[in-house]
Design an enzyme around this catalytic site. Sequence first.
Site, PDB file in Angstrom:
ATOM      1  CG  ASP A  41     -12.423 -13.712   3.917  1.00 18.32           C
ATOM      2  OD1 ASP A  41     -11.471 -12.956   3.630  1.00 18.32           O
ATOM      3  OD2 ASP A  41     -12.289 -14.828   4.435  1.00 18.32           O
ATOM      4  CE  LYS A 120      -4.190  -3.423   2.676  1.00 17.33           C
ATOM      5  NZ  LYS A 120      -5.174  -3.151   3.710  1.00 17.33           N
TER       6      LYS A 120
HETATM    7  S1  IVH Z   1       1.068   2.094   1.176  1.00 18.65           S
HETATM    8  C1  IVH Z   1      -1.435   4.914  -1.854  1.00 18.65           C
HETATM    9  N1  IVH Z   1       1.842   0.355   2.910  1.00 18.65           N
HETATM   10  O1  IVH Z   1      -3.737  -0.149   3.475  1.00 18.65           O
HETATM   11  C2  IVH Z   1      -1.682   3.970  -0.752  1.00 18.65           C
HETATM   12  N2  IVH Z   1      -0.427   1.006   2.954  1.00 18.65           N
HETATM   13  O2  IVH Z   1      -5.850  -0.673   1.506  1.00 18.65           O
HETATM   14  C3  IVH Z   1      -0.385   3.441  -0.349  1.00 18.65           C
HETATM   15  N3  IVH Z   1      -1.728  -0.047   4.726  1.00 18.65           N
HETATM   16  O3  IVH Z   1      -4.917   3.092   3.223  1.00 18.65           O
HETATM   17  C4  IVH Z   1      -0.459   2.876   0.954  1.00 18.65           C
HETATM   18  N4  IVH Z   1      -0.091  -1.223   5.576  1.00 18.65           N
HETATM   19  O4  IVH Z   1      -3.864   2.453   5.402  1.00 18.65           O
HETATM   20  C5  IVH Z   1       0.797   1.059   2.451  1.00 18.65           C
HETATM   21  N5  IVH Z   1       2.716  -1.170   4.400  1.00 18.65           N
HETATM   22  C6  IVH Z   1       1.674  -0.461   3.951  1.00 18.65           C
HETATM   23  C7  IVH Z   1       0.406  -0.527   4.530  1.00 18.65           C
HETATM   24  C8  IVH Z   1      -0.641   0.212   3.986  1.00 18.65           C
HETATM   25  C9  IVH Z   1      -1.372  -0.908   5.678  1.00 18.65           C
HETATM   26  C10 IVH Z   1      -3.108   0.463   4.559  1.00 18.65           C
HETATM   27  C11 IVH Z   1      -3.182   1.919   4.318  1.00 18.65           C
HETATM   28  C12 IVH Z   1      -4.016   2.077   3.088  1.00 18.65           C
HETATM   29  C13 IVH Z   1      -4.688   0.756   2.999  1.00 18.65           C
HETATM   30  C14 IVH Z   1      -5.040   0.436   1.579  1.00 18.65           C
END
Ligand code: IVH
Length: 688
Positions: A41, A120
């Site tokens: 945060d 995420k």
């Molecule tokens: S898509 C081009 N999908 O979040 C980047 N990322 O803050 C597209 N992450 O580096 C990433 N869950 O390590 C994607 N369902 C998800 C994800 C995810 C975790 C992470 C990933 C990325 C970071 C970005």
Amino acid sequence: MTETPPITVLLDDTAYAEAVQLAVDSAAAYYADGTSTLDDDAYDQLVRGITAYEEKHPESVLPSSPTGKVAGGAVVGDVPHTVPMLSLDNVFGPEQLADWAAGLERRLGRPVTAWSVEPKLDGLAISARYRHGRLAQLVTRGDGTAGEDVSHAIGTIVGLPDRLADAVTVELRGEVMMTASQFEQACAKREAHDGTTFANPRSAAAGTLRAQDRPYVCELTFFGYGVLPPPDDDSEFAVRLRGLPHSQVMGWVAAQGVQTTAATPVAGILAETLDQVQARVEEIAAARAELPFGIDGIVIKCDLAGDQAEAGFSSRAPRWAVAYKLPATEKITKLLRVEWNTGRTGIIAPRAVLEPVKLDGSVVTYATLHNVADITRRGLMLGDSVTVYKAGDVIPRVEAPVVHLRTGDEQPIPIPELCPQCGDAIDRSQERWRCVRGRNCQAIASIIYAVERDTLDIEGLAASRVKQMFDTGLIADFADLFFLTREQLLGLERMGETSTDNLLAAIEQAKTRPLSRVFAALGVRGTGRAMSRRIARHFATMDEVRAADAEAIQRVEGMGPEKAPLVVAELAELAPLIDKLVRAGVNMIEPGATPPSAEPVAPGQELPLASMSVVVTGTMTGPLAALSRNEVNELIERAGGKSSSSVSAKTALLVAGEKAGSKRAKAETLGVRVVSPEEFADQVSAFL
Ligand code: IVH
């Protein structure tokens, strides 16, 4: 979720430069080993301040700013990524999500009608390179353009197979993390090795992924969230893969034998409208506390390849996806004091007093510290900045000191020499210290616990009365209650004839409670009410329980190998009390249960809820209205079911009363049968 997120206000270039440096250092530590001087945060708040300053003073923007490049700048590896591993832009509520979507639709010149909504994952991004179907190389994200080769971890990551179903050359992208049970095992291994522990699953996963020469191996978990064919590959396969909607790409990934979140309660879904997206965001947020792995938000992506291609990328993030951040479950605050308390069973437990901090919807001032060994393992000191974790209804706990925030003024935590309750000596032979008087140290608390509504349920026996009887020497434990005479009770102050007769009747009534209640009343360490019920149902009689050795006790569902010997030792310690209860004529049998040695149930005689996992939520109505939650759980177990507090794919039935909230939503998403309290009461009426 709708409140405007706080922002760090930066007044001049100096403050701005300091903020950038702080963010860069913090991100570097975070990506290197999962630790940071800022919690999530605080980091997001700082970056919002930096962004706002840069908008007003574009001439002052520093090249190192976290807004201008891929986050996590410091750990540069030597393996270049074929396609940069980018970050995601963040939104913090429904309005910001709507603004982001509107901006995207303006850019595309058309509405987006297919959104992919997925969790995420809170781990570490990794690229897994498969050549002709074989896992050839693992690379961390590093600074986004180049990462570190961590191929040594191949073979230790669940969900990332050595071979794909098809002999294709692709790069899988996803998150490496530790599940709760992997984290527990990793902590145990590290403790056995050097007496220390990991702060949290994320930093344990980060350390494990990069560690090359550890004498012990810890297991990790992978969830894929994307796949890329080599950039120069224009084979039919590569072209087809690039043209598939994201949802179908993920289907393909799963079919290759790679783990995706599809099999979890927070599986990715397709939504057509933003309302549907928001509804799924809320479902995922509600399911978060009960997931066996960490998530820190929801990722919303355009599903169609055409939408993604046209939206394109900014320098640090795709424009076709966004992260909807959930409030942090971990914060940094100060450890002010440690209090020591002796519990009902004589266990002496430390409790951390913290500078109050808002965490997952409530203000946290106290947190558990487990025991002295745990304090030593974590190297905690008074005055330390510490990470504190709380999610859902779990008890907040102190994770670890943030060592780089130490000022030198921190002091060792005073450890008690004597029992803080009675001043007698402390038995230090076990990791959990105990007053040498054991449960006698807090005898009154033990008796009060034994007679409460959810244990022996002796009506009209208030805590003050227990204290009075104890202080006057009428009782020394709860078994003594069953030997009280009318004269003895009448001799007590404020005790008339009617209340004496009522109390004697209530005590007599308590002799008929099922074994599960009697066992719970004993307050055996390592068992609560739910475990007492399982033990009682498993063994059916107290004689069978007492005859069981650790191995036999361990056959009770949910009983771990560490707890079983403790239960055996406790039963030995409690033998005189149990004998006294038997002499008093207290029931020692669990109605309807058959001992493990007896014949199996004949077909057709199965109980209505046989081997069903049942969850109860909301306010009970109808015949169940009069029952406490514990009594409803007892009912479930009498009818052959298993009571559980959380909905998962294994749940067979959800009894949803009035004001049933997230559990109902989760059950509906998982397709779990939902019934009203009245329907349920019908189903188990024979056991009511
Ligand atoms: S898509 C081009 N999908 O979040 C980047 N990322 O803050 C597209 N992450 O580096 C990433 N869950 O390590 C994607 N369902 C998800 C994800 C995810 C975790 C992470 C990933 C990325 C970071 C970005």
